[in-house]
Motif scaffolding. Structure first.
Motif, short mmCIF file in Angstrom:
data_model
loop_
_atom_site.label_atom_id
_atom_site.label_comp_id
_atom_site.label_asym_id
_atom_site.label_seq_id
_atom_site.Cartn_x
_atom_site.Cartn_y
_atom_site.Cartn_z
N GLY A 4 0.79 -1.22 0.00
CA GLY A 4 0.00 0.00 0.00
C GLY A 4 0.82 1.27 0.00
O GLY A 4 0.26 2.36 0.07
N LEU A 5 2.13 1.14 -0.03
CA LEU A 5 3.01 2.31 -0.03
C LEU A 5 3.68 2.45 -1.38
O LEU A 5 4.24 1.48 -1.90
N ASP A 6 3.66 3.66 -1.94
CA ASP A 6 4.42 3.87 -3.17
C ASP A 6 5.81 4.39 -2.80
O ASP A 6 6.12 4.58 -1.61
#
Length: 182
Positions: free
Chosen positions: A32-34
């Motif tokens: 969920g983290l870019d």
């Protein structure tokens, strides 16, 4: 030489980046983290590391200036706080606060008394007990060194909005909760 220093700083900086130290996500989930999120989180971790190093250097400078070790400094801060609250401190109370034995406390008190940092006196109401207090000279020196540093840190926290302080408090409390017995 400058390029070598830059390479070392780059390596040190990358030690906190899970994309480098845990690229296969065995320990650190990046779900969920870019990359922008991870970059920002790494900057937070780098800032914490830099703060820790700064705090360590400042504490070491204070200890060197006052010619005391870390436990001695903790003892003196406790005694100064007690004095500022008009509280008397017995050696056993100091031992409990520091988490050291009574024998170690006696050695600490002997050392601090020889150094002119504290005095022992009869307890005001219990003839069998002694009380310990910091000397005026040490209190003033501590205020001018450690106290001024604390004042600068307080000003930084005071410059935050109440909401920002709440965020910092929640973050630091959550970090404290990551301690394990491993």
């Amino acid at each position: 030489m400058a390029s070598e220093l830059g390479e070392w700083q780059e390596i040190e900086s990358s030690m906190l980046d899970p994309r480098v130290i845990d690229h296969d996500e065995q320990l650190v989930s990046r779900e969920g983290l870019d990359d922008a999120d991870v970059d920002q989180i790494v900057r937070v971790m780098q800032s914490l590391r830099a703060w820790h190093e700064t705090d360590r250097r400042m504490a070491e400078a204070s200890r060197r200036y006052m010619k005391l070790n870390a436990t001695d400094m903790r003892a003196l801060r406790f005694l100064i706080a007690a004095r500022n609250q008009s509280k008397v401190v017995k050696p056993g109370q100091l031992a409990e606060y520091l988490g050291i034995s009574t024998a170690s406390t006696t050695k600490l008190l002997d050392r601090l008394e020889r150094g002119g940092h504290l005095v022992r006196a009869p307890h005001p109401t219990d003839r069998r007990a002694l009380v310990i207090s910091v000397t005026d000279t040490t209190r003033i020196v501590a205020r001018e060194s450690v106290g001024r540093t604390h004042a600068r840190r307080f000003a930084v926290a005071a410059a935050l909005t109440p909401h920002e302080r709440d965020v910092v408090i929640r973050f630091l409390e959550a970090l404290k909760g990551t301690e394990t017995d491993d």
